[in-house]
Write a protein that holds these residues in place. Structure first.
Motif, PDB file in Angstrom:
ATOM      1  N   ARG A 131      96.498 105.430  63.316  1.00  0.00           N
ATOM      2  CA  ARG A 131      96.682 105.245  64.747  1.00  0.00           C
ATOM      3  C   ARG A 131      98.172 105.245  65.078  1.00  0.00           C
ATOM      4  O   ARG A 131      99.006 104.993  64.199  1.00  0.00           O
ATOM      5  CB  ARG A 131      96.056 103.920  65.175  1.00  0.00           C
ATOM      6  N   PRO A 132      98.552 105.527  66.312  1.00  0.00           N
ATOM      7  CA  PRO A 132      99.965 105.428  66.683  1.00  0.00           C
ATOM      8  C   PRO A 132     100.537 104.064  66.292  1.00  0.00           C
ATOM      9  O   PRO A 132      99.910 103.025  66.528  1.00  0.00           O
ATOM     10  CB  PRO A 132      99.935 105.619  68.200  1.00  0.00           C
ATOM     11  N   ASP A 133     101.705 104.092  65.674  1.00  0.00           N
ATOM     12  CA  ASP A 133     102.381 102.900  65.149  1.00  0.00           C
ATOM     13  C   ASP A 133     101.656 102.321  63.936  1.00  0.00           C
ATOM     14  O   ASP A 133     101.879 101.163  63.574  1.00  0.00           O
ATOM     15  CB  ASP A 133     102.549 101.824  66.221  1.00  0.00           C
ATOM     16  N   GLY A 134     100.804 103.125  63.295  1.00  0.00           N
ATOM     17  CA  GLY A 134     100.178 102.705  62.048  1.00  0.00           C
ATOM     18  C   GLY A 134     101.125 102.922  60.875  1.00  0.00           C
ATOM     19  O   GLY A 134     101.977 103.808  60.894  1.00  0.00           O
ATOM     20  N   LEU A 135     100.969 102.127  59.841  1.00  0.00           N
ATOM     21  CA  LEU A 135     101.894 102.106  58.706  1.00  0.00           C
ATOM     22  C   LEU A 135     101.235 102.664  57.454  1.00  0.00           C
ATOM     23  O   LEU A 135     100.086 102.327  57.130  1.00  0.00           O
ATOM     24  CB  LEU A 135     102.348 100.669  58.435  1.00  0.00           C
ATOM     25  N   PHE A 136     101.968 103.507  56.757  1.00  0.00           N
ATOM     26  CA  PHE A 136     101.596 103.923  55.402  1.00  0.00           C
ATOM     27  C   PHE A 136     102.643 103.396  54.441  1.00  0.00           C
ATOM     28  O   PHE A 136     103.843 103.547  54.663  1.00  0.00           O
ATOM     29  CB  PHE A 136     101.539 105.449  55.280  1.00  0.00           C
ATOM     30  N   ILE A 137     102.181 102.776  53.355  1.00  0.00           N
ATOM     31  CA  ILE A 137     103.075 102.313  52.306  1.00  0.00           C
ATOM     32  C   ILE A 137     102.377 102.501  50.966  1.00  0.00           C
ATOM     33  O   ILE A 137     101.192 102.205  50.819  1.00  0.00           O
ATOM     34  CB  ILE A 137     103.490 100.838  52.526  1.00  0.00           C
ATOM     35  N   GLY A 138     103.092 103.063  50.020  1.00  0.00           N
ATOM     36  CA  GLY A 138     102.476 103.313  48.721  1.00  0.00           C
ATOM     37  C   GLY A 138     103.509 103.653  47.674  1.00  0.00           C
ATOM     38  O   GLY A 138     104.721 103.658  47.929  1.00  0.00           O
ATOM     39  N   CYS A 139     103.037 103.923  46.482  1.00  0.00           N
ATOM     40  CA  CYS A 139     103.933 104.294  45.395  1.00  0.00           C
ATOM     41  C   CYS A 139     103.251 105.321  44.494  1.00  0.00           C
ATOM     42  O   CYS A 139     102.024 105.417  44.431  1.00  0.00           O
ATOM     43  CB  CYS A 139     104.361 103.069  44.583  1.00  0.00           C
ATOM     44  N   LEU A 140     104.073 106.086  43.818  1.00  0.00           N
ATOM     45  CA  LEU A 140     103.613 107.082  42.856  1.00  0.00           C
ATOM     46  C   LEU A 140     104.634 107.192  41.746  1.00  0.00           C
ATOM     47  O   LEU A 140     105.773 106.738  41.876  1.00  0.00           O
ATOM     48  CB  LEU A 140     103.391 108.439  43.523  1.00  0.00           C
ATOM     49  N   LEU A 141     104.229 107.781  40.641  1.00  0.00           N
ATOM     50  CA  LEU A 141     105.130 107.941  39.508  1.00  0.00           C
ATOM     51  C   LEU A 141     106.174 109.006  39.810  1.00  0.00           C
ATOM     52  O   LEU A 141     105.864 110.052  40.378  1.00  0.00           O
ATOM     53  CB  LEU A 141     104.344 108.320  38.249  1.00  0.00           C
ATOM     54  N   GLY A 142     107.431 108.723  39.427  1.00  0.00           N
ATOM     55  CA  GLY A 142     108.542 109.618  39.719  1.00  0.00           C
ATOM     56  C   GLY A 142     109.009 110.404  38.519  1.00  0.00           C
ATOM     57  O   GLY A 142     108.491 110.274  37.399  1.00  0.00           O
ATOM     58  N   GLY A 143     110.028 111.227  38.750  1.00  0.00           N
ATOM     59  CA  GLY A 143     110.454 112.238  37.787  1.00  0.00           C
ATOM     60  C   GLY A 143     110.978 111.728  36.462  1.00  0.00           C
ATOM     61  O   GLY A 143     110.965 112.454  35.470  1.00  0.00           O
ATOM     62  N   ARG A 144     111.460 110.477  36.416  1.00  0.00           N
ATOM     63  CA  ARG A 144     111.969 109.948  35.153  1.00  0.00           C
ATOM     64  C   ARG A 144     110.891 109.268  34.325  1.00  0.00           C
ATOM     65  O   ARG A 144     111.188 108.714  33.254  1.00  0.00           O
ATOM     66  CB  ARG A 144     113.121 108.973  35.422  1.00  0.00           C
ATOM     67  N   THR A 145     109.659 109.306  34.793  1.00  0.00           N
ATOM     68  CA  THR A 145     108.558 108.702  34.044  1.00  0.00           C
ATOM     69  C   THR A 145     108.344 109.419  32.711  1.00  0.00           C
ATOM     70  O   THR A 145     108.282 110.647  32.651  1.00  0.00           O
ATOM     71  CB  THR A 145     107.267 108.753  34.875  1.00  0.00           C
ATOM     72  N   LEU A 146     108.266 108.639  31.640  1.00  0.00           N
ATOM     73  CA  LEU A 146     107.978 109.137  30.285  1.00  0.00           C
ATOM     74  C   LEU A 146     108.994 110.180  29.817  1.00  0.00           C
ATOM     75  O   LEU A 146     108.658 111.077  29.041  1.00  0.00           O
ATOM     76  CB  LEU A 146     106.558 109.714  30.213  1.00  0.00           C
ATOM     77  N   THR A 147     110.232 110.049  30.262  1.00  0.00           N
ATOM     78  CA  THR A 147     111.251 111.017  29.830  1.00  0.00           C
ATOM     79  C   THR A 147     111.451 110.990  28.319  1.00  0.00           C
ATOM     80  O   THR A 147     111.713 112.020  27.700  1.00  0.00           O
ATOM     81  CB  THR A 147     112.584 110.752  30.556  1.00  0.00           C
ATOM     82  N   GLU A 148     111.285 109.830  27.699  1.00  0.00           N
ATOM     83  CA  GLU A 148     111.443 109.736  26.240  1.00  0.00           C
ATOM     84  C   GLU A 148     110.352 110.524  25.522  1.00  0.00           C
ATOM     85  O   GLU A 148     110.633 111.274  24.578  1.00  0.00           O
ATOM     86  CB  GLU A 148     111.403 108.268  25.802  1.00  0.00           C
ATOM     87  N   LEU A 149     109.114 110.360  25.963  1.00  0.00           N
ATOM     88  CA  LEU A 149     108.000 111.077  25.337  1.00  0.00           C
ATOM     89  C   LEU A 149     108.132 112.576  25.563  1.00  0.00           C
ATOM     90  O   LEU A 149     107.862 113.387  24.663  1.00  0.00           O
ATOM     91  CB  LEU A 149     106.679 110.567  25.900  1.00  0.00           C
ATOM     92  N   ARG A 150     108.571 112.958  26.748  1.00  0.00           N
ATOM     93  CA  ARG A 150     108.756 114.367  27.066  1.00  0.00           C
ATOM     94  C   ARG A 150     109.789 114.995  26.128  1.00  0.00           C
ATOM     95  O   ARG A 150     109.576 116.083  25.580  1.00  0.00           O
ATOM     96  CB  ARG A 150     109.206 114.497  28.520  1.00  0.00           C
ATOM     97  N   GLN A 151     110.920 114.322  25.945  1.00  0.00           N
ATOM     98  CA  GLN A 151     111.974 114.854  25.080  1.00  0.00           C
ATOM     99  C   GLN A 151     111.528 114.926  23.622  1.00  0.00           C
ATOM    100  O   GLN A 151     111.835 115.889  22.918  1.00  0.00           O
ATOM    101  CB  GLN A 151     113.225 113.982  25.198  1.00  0.00           C
ATOM    102  N   ALA A 152     110.806 113.912  23.174  1.00  0.00           N
ATOM    103  CA  ALA A 152     110.365 113.891  21.777  1.00  0.00           C
ATOM    104  C   ALA A 152     109.402 115.039  21.485  1.00  0.00           C
ATOM    105  O   ALA A 152     109.527 115.729  20.460  1.00  0.00           O
ATOM    106  CB  ALA A 152     109.709 112.552  21.462  1.00  0.00           C
TER     107      ALA A 152
END
Length: 302
Positions: A131-152
Protein backbone atom coordinates in the motif's frame (compact mmCIF):
# COMPACT_ATOMS: atom_id res chain seq x y z
CA UNK A 1 13.51 -15.70 -29.65
CA UNK A 2 14.33 -18.42 -27.13
CA UNK A 3 13.79 -17.54 -23.48
CA UNK A 4 17.01 -16.93 -21.55
CA UNK A 5 18.27 -19.82 -19.46
CA UNK A 6 17.53 -19.08 -15.79
CA UNK A 7 20.53 -18.72 -13.52
CA UNK A 8 19.05 -20.90 -10.77
CA UNK A 9 17.25 -24.24 -10.88
CA UNK A 10 14.30 -23.14 -8.73
CA UNK A 11 12.57 -26.56 -8.37
CA UNK A 12 15.88 -28.09 -7.25
CA UNK A 13 16.35 -25.29 -4.74
CA UNK A 14 12.93 -25.98 -3.26
CA UNK A 15 13.60 -29.70 -2.99
CA UNK A 16 16.88 -29.06 -1.20
CA UNK A 17 15.29 -26.61 1.20
CA UNK A 18 12.55 -29.14 1.97
CA UNK A 19 15.22 -31.79 2.59
CA UNK A 20 17.14 -29.43 4.87
CA UNK A 21 14.06 -28.61 6.92
CA UNK A 22 13.07 -32.27 7.20
CA UNK A 23 16.56 -33.20 8.40
CA UNK A 24 16.95 -30.38 10.93
CA UNK A 25 17.44 -26.90 9.51
CA UNK A 26 20.68 -25.13 10.52
CA UNK A 27 19.10 -21.86 11.62
CA UNK A 28 22.03 -19.88 13.07
CA UNK A 29 22.09 -17.35 10.20
CA UNK A 30 18.32 -17.07 10.08
CA UNK A 31 18.09 -16.62 13.86
CA UNK A 32 20.66 -13.81 13.72
CA UNK A 33 18.87 -12.01 10.89
CA UNK A 34 15.52 -12.45 12.63
CA UNK A 35 16.89 -10.65 15.69
CA UNK A 36 18.34 -7.91 13.49
CA UNK A 37 14.99 -7.54 11.74
CA UNK A 38 13.25 -6.96 15.06
CA UNK A 39 15.81 -4.29 15.98
CA UNK A 40 15.35 -2.53 12.64
CA UNK A 41 11.56 -2.59 12.90
CA UNK A 42 11.80 -1.19 16.43
CA UNK A 43 13.07 2.06 14.88
CA UNK A 44 9.84 2.41 12.87
CA UNK A 45 7.33 4.13 15.15
CA UNK A 46 4.16 2.68 13.75
CA UNK A 47 2.18 -0.53 13.63
CA UNK A 48 1.08 -2.32 10.48
CA UNK A 49 -2.34 -3.70 9.68
CA UNK A 50 -1.26 -6.51 7.32
CA UNK A 51 2.23 -7.95 6.88
CA UNK A 52 3.79 -10.37 4.39
CA UNK A 53 6.68 -12.76 5.02
CA UNK A 54 8.15 -13.16 1.54
CA UNK A 55 9.63 -16.66 1.17
CA UNK A 56 11.93 -16.72 4.20
CA UNK A 57 13.30 -20.29 4.53
CA UNK A 58 11.32 -21.00 7.72
CA UNK A 59 8.29 -19.29 9.30
CA UNK A 60 10.39 -17.85 12.15
CA UNK A 61 10.04 -14.23 10.97
CA UNK A 62 6.30 -14.54 10.39
CA UNK A 63 5.83 -16.12 13.81
CA UNK A 64 7.76 -13.32 15.50
CA UNK A 65 5.75 -10.66 13.68
CA UNK A 66 2.50 -12.34 14.67
CA UNK A 67 3.55 -12.78 18.31
CA UNK A 68 5.08 -9.33 18.70
CA UNK A 69 1.98 -7.34 17.85
CA UNK A 70 3.71 -5.27 15.13
CA UNK A 71 1.10 -6.35 12.58
CA UNK A 72 -2.62 -6.92 12.81
CA UNK A 73 -2.36 -9.98 10.58
CA UNK A 74 0.53 -11.84 8.96
CA UNK A 75 0.49 -13.85 5.74
CA UNK A 76 3.41 -16.06 4.84
CA UNK A 77 4.40 -16.83 1.24
CA UNK A 78 6.15 -20.14 1.94
CA UNK A 79 8.72 -21.52 -0.53
CA UNK A 80 7.79 -25.14 0.33
CA UNK A 81 4.71 -26.79 1.90
CA UNK A 82 4.60 -26.45 5.69
CA UNK A 83 2.61 -27.99 8.52
CA UNK A 84 -0.48 -26.08 9.56
CA UNK A 85 0.09 -24.28 12.86
CA UNK A 86 -2.45 -21.46 12.86
CA UNK A 87 -0.31 -19.13 10.75
CA UNK A 88 -1.96 -17.97 7.54
CA UNK A 89 0.19 -19.09 4.60
CA UNK A 90 0.25 -19.91 0.90
CA UNK A 91 2.97 -21.72 -1.04
CA UNK A 92 4.29 -19.55 -3.83
CA UNK A 93 7.14 -17.97 -5.74
CA UNK A 94 8.54 -14.44 -5.17
CA UNK A 95 8.72 -14.10 -8.96
CA UNK A 96 4.96 -14.67 -9.37
CA UNK A 97 3.21 -13.06 -6.41
CA UNK A 98 -0.43 -14.16 -6.11
CA UNK A 99 -1.57 -10.94 -4.42
CA UNK A 100 -3.63 -7.98 -5.54
CA UNK A 101 -2.11 -4.51 -5.67
CA UNK A 102 -1.89 -2.65 -2.34
CA UNK A 103 -2.51 -5.76 -0.24
CA UNK A 104 0.08 -5.15 2.52
CA UNK A 105 1.61 -2.27 4.44
CA UNK A 106 4.66 -4.29 5.55
CA UNK A 107 6.74 -6.95 3.76
CA UNK A 108 9.77 -8.73 5.18
CA UNK A 109 12.08 -11.31 3.63
CA UNK A 110 15.04 -13.06 5.22
CA UNK A 111 17.76 -14.90 3.26
CA UNK A 112 15.51 -15.80 0.33
CA UNK A 113 15.96 -13.35 -2.54
CA UNK A 114 19.57 -14.29 -3.38
CA UNK A 115 18.25 -17.28 -5.37
CA UNK A 116 15.58 -15.39 -7.35
CA UNK A 117 16.21 -15.49 -11.10
CA UNK A 118 14.46 -12.19 -11.85
CA UNK A 119 15.19 -10.04 -8.82
CA UNK A 120 14.21 -6.75 -10.54
CA UNK A 121 10.85 -8.24 -11.53
CA UNK A 122 10.27 -9.67 -8.06
CA UNK A 123 10.92 -6.27 -6.47
CA UNK A 124 8.52 -4.55 -8.89
CA UNK A 125 5.78 -7.05 -7.97
CA UNK A 126 6.51 -6.59 -4.29
CA UNK A 127 6.30 -2.80 -4.55
CA UNK A 128 2.92 -3.10 -6.29
CA UNK A 129 1.68 -5.39 -3.51
CA UNK A 130 2.45 -2.70 -0.92
CA UNK A 131 0.00 0.00 0.00
CA UNK A 132 1.15 3.62 -0.34
CA UNK A 133 3.68 4.32 2.44
CA UNK A 134 4.09 0.57 2.98
CA UNK A 135 7.52 -0.68 4.07
CA UNK A 136 9.70 -3.45 2.69
CA UNK A 137 12.67 -4.60 4.74
CA UNK A 138 14.73 -7.71 4.21
CA UNK A 139 18.12 -9.25 3.72
CA UNK A 140 19.89 -11.55 1.29
CA UNK A 141 23.33 -13.05 0.92
CA UNK A 142 25.90 -10.73 -0.66
CA UNK A 143 28.89 -11.06 -2.95
CA UNK A 144 31.50 -11.80 -0.28
CA UNK A 145 29.58 -14.81 1.00
CA UNK A 146 31.71 -18.00 1.04
CA UNK A 147 34.63 -16.27 -0.66
CA UNK A 148 37.02 -18.68 1.09
CA UNK A 149 35.23 -21.77 -0.22
CA UNK A 150 35.01 -20.25 -3.69
CA UNK A 151 38.76 -19.57 -3.81
CA UNK A 152 39.66 -23.01 -2.47
CA UNK A 153 37.57 -24.86 -5.07
CA UNK A 154 38.75 -22.63 -7.91
CA UNK A 155 42.40 -23.28 -7.04
CA UNK A 156 41.85 -27.03 -6.59
CA UNK A 157 39.98 -27.46 -9.87
CA UNK A 158 42.57 -25.44 -11.77
CA UNK A 159 45.30 -27.62 -10.34
CA UNK A 160 43.61 -31.05 -10.57
CA UNK A 161 41.20 -30.72 -13.51
CA UNK A 162 42.64 -27.86 -15.61
CA UNK A 163 39.40 -25.88 -15.42
CA UNK A 164 36.85 -24.25 -13.12
CA UNK A 165 33.17 -25.17 -12.86
CA UNK A 166 30.43 -22.95 -11.34
CA UNK A 167 29.87 -24.07 -7.76
CA UNK A 168 28.89 -20.99 -5.73
CA UNK A 169 26.23 -18.51 -6.80
CA UNK A 170 27.28 -15.02 -7.96
CA UNK A 171 25.57 -13.16 -5.11
CA UNK A 172 24.55 -9.52 -5.53
CA UNK A 173 26.59 -6.48 -4.48
CA UNK A 174 25.19 -3.82 -2.16
CA UNK A 175 25.27 -1.04 -4.79
CA UNK A 176 23.46 -3.23 -7.31
CA UNK A 177 20.64 -3.99 -4.89
CA UNK A 178 20.21 -0.31 -4.03
CA UNK A 179 19.85 0.50 -7.71
CA UNK A 180 17.30 -2.29 -8.15
CA UNK A 181 15.16 -0.85 -5.36
CA UNK A 182 15.08 2.50 -7.14
CA UNK A 183 14.28 0.91 -10.49
CA UNK A 184 11.42 -1.01 -8.87
CA UNK A 185 9.87 2.29 -7.72
CA UNK A 186 10.71 2.21 -4.01
CA UNK A 187 11.08 5.56 -2.29
CA UNK A 188 13.77 6.33 0.28
CA UNK A 189 15.78 3.14 -0.44
CA UNK A 190 18.45 2.20 2.10
CA UNK A 191 21.07 -0.57 1.88
CA UNK A 192 23.79 -1.65 4.27
CA UNK A 193 25.96 -4.70 4.70
CA UNK A 194 27.39 -6.83 7.49
CA UNK A 195 29.82 -9.71 7.18
CA UNK A 196 29.46 -12.53 9.70
CA UNK A 197 32.43 -14.85 10.22
CA UNK A 198 31.65 -18.40 11.30
CA UNK A 199 34.50 -20.72 12.30
CA UNK A 200 34.68 -24.44 11.59
CA UNK A 201 37.03 -27.31 12.48
CA UNK A 202 37.30 -28.27 8.80
CA UNK A 203 35.69 -27.45 5.43
CA UNK A 204 33.46 -30.52 5.61
CA UNK A 205 31.67 -29.13 8.68
CA UNK A 206 30.92 -25.98 6.66
CA UNK A 207 29.59 -28.06 3.79
CA UNK A 208 27.32 -29.98 6.18
CA UNK A 209 25.88 -26.69 7.43
CA UNK A 210 25.30 -25.46 3.88
CA UNK A 211 23.43 -28.67 3.11
CA UNK A 212 21.40 -28.24 6.31
CA UNK A 213 20.41 -24.72 5.17
CA UNK A 214 19.47 -25.83 1.66
CA UNK A 215 22.30 -23.68 0.27
CA UNK A 216 24.10 -26.23 -1.87
CA UNK A 217 24.70 -25.61 -5.57
CA UNK A 218 21.48 -24.98 -7.53
CA UNK A 219 23.02 -23.15 -10.49
CA UNK A 220 21.42 -24.22 -13.78
CA UNK A 221 24.85 -24.45 -15.39
CA UNK A 222 26.30 -26.47 -12.54
CA UNK A 223 28.53 -29.40 -13.32
CA UNK A 224 26.46 -32.58 -13.62
CA UNK A 225 29.25 -35.14 -13.10
CA UNK A 226 30.23 -36.15 -9.54
CA UNK A 227 32.94 -34.17 -7.81
CA UNK A 228 36.25 -36.00 -7.97
CA UNK A 229 37.59 -37.09 -4.60
CA UNK A 230 41.05 -35.75 -5.41
CA UNK A 231 39.58 -32.30 -6.12
CA UNK A 232 37.60 -32.28 -2.89
CA UNK A 233 40.61 -33.31 -0.82
CA UNK A 234 42.82 -30.71 -2.48
CA UNK A 235 40.19 -27.98 -1.95
CA UNK A 236 40.08 -28.86 1.76
CA UNK A 237 43.88 -28.63 1.95
CA UNK A 238 43.93 -25.22 0.24
CA UNK A 239 41.13 -23.95 2.48
CA UNK A 240 43.02 -25.01 5.61
CA UNK A 241 46.28 -23.53 4.32
CA UNK A 242 44.85 -20.13 3.38
CA UNK A 243 42.04 -19.46 5.84
CA UNK A 244 42.98 -21.01 9.18
CA UNK A 245 43.20 -18.96 12.38
CA UNK A 246 46.12 -19.52 14.77
CA UNK A 247 44.06 -22.11 16.69
CA UNK A 248 43.53 -24.12 13.50
CA UNK A 249 39.85 -23.34 13.01
CA UNK A 250 38.75 -22.17 9.56
CA UNK A 251 36.90 -18.95 8.72
CA UNK A 252 33.77 -18.83 6.55
CA UNK A 253 32.29 -15.47 5.56
CA UNK A 254 28.59 -14.73 5.14
CA UNK A 255 27.84 -11.24 3.85
CA UNK A 256 24.34 -10.07 4.77
CA UNK A 257 22.90 -7.30 2.58
CA UNK A 258 20.07 -5.42 4.30
CA UNK A 259 17.65 -3.49 2.10
CA UNK A 260 14.62 -1.35 2.81
CA UNK A 261 12.33 0.93 0.88
CA UNK A 262 8.86 2.46 1.00
CA UNK A 263 6.01 2.42 -1.46
CA UNK A 264 5.70 6.04 -2.60
CA UNK A 265 3.30 8.35 -0.75
CA UNK A 266 2.72 12.09 -0.90
CA UNK A 267 3.63 12.51 2.78
CA UNK A 268 7.21 11.28 2.27
CA UNK A 269 10.20 13.60 2.07
CA UNK A 270 11.25 14.54 -1.44
CA UNK A 271 14.57 15.96 -2.65
CA UNK A 272 14.66 19.66 -3.52
CA UNK A 273 14.89 20.74 -7.14
CA UNK A 274 18.44 21.58 -8.27
CA UNK A 275 19.01 25.33 -7.94
CA UNK A 276 16.20 25.85 -5.42
CA UNK A 277 18.50 26.52 -2.44
CA UNK A 278 18.07 29.95 -0.83
CA UNK A 279 21.55 30.11 0.76
CA UNK A 280 25.02 29.34 -0.52
CA UNK A 281 26.93 26.38 0.91
CA UNK A 282 30.06 28.56 1.02
CA UNK A 283 28.28 30.99 3.36
CA UNK A 284 27.17 28.20 5.65
CA UNK A 285 30.74 26.88 5.85
CA UNK A 286 32.21 30.40 6.22
CA UNK A 287 34.57 29.87 3.30
CA UNK A 288 35.13 31.15 -0.23
CA UNK A 289 33.29 29.74 -3.21
CA UNK A 290 35.67 28.26 -5.78
CA UNK A 291 34.51 28.32 -9.37
CA UNK A 292 36.03 27.31 -12.70
CA UNK A 293 37.29 30.86 -13.31
CA UNK A 294 39.03 31.23 -9.93
CA UNK A 295 42.70 32.21 -9.88
CA UNK A 296 45.31 29.72 -8.61
CA UNK A 297 45.63 31.76 -5.40
CA UNK A 298 41.89 31.50 -4.79
CA UNK A 299 42.02 27.71 -5.25
CA UNK A 300 44.85 27.19 -2.76
CA UNK A 301 43.86 25.87 0.71
CA UNK A 302 43.84 28.33 3.59
Amino acid sequence: MDAPIPLFDTPLGRRRLARARAGGYADFLLARTNEDLEDRLAAVLRTFSRALDLASPTPAAAERLAAGGRAGSVLRLAPVPEAADGLLRVVGDPEALPFAAESFDLAVSLLALQHVNDLPGALVQLRRALRPDGLFIGCLLGGRTLTELRQAFAAAESEIEDGISPRIAPFAEVREVGGLLQRAGFALPVTDTETLTVRYPDPFALMRDLRAMGLTNVLTERRRTPLRRATLVRAAEIYADRFADPDGRLRASFEILWVSGWAPHESQQKPLRPGSAKARLADALNTSEIGPDSTPAERSPR
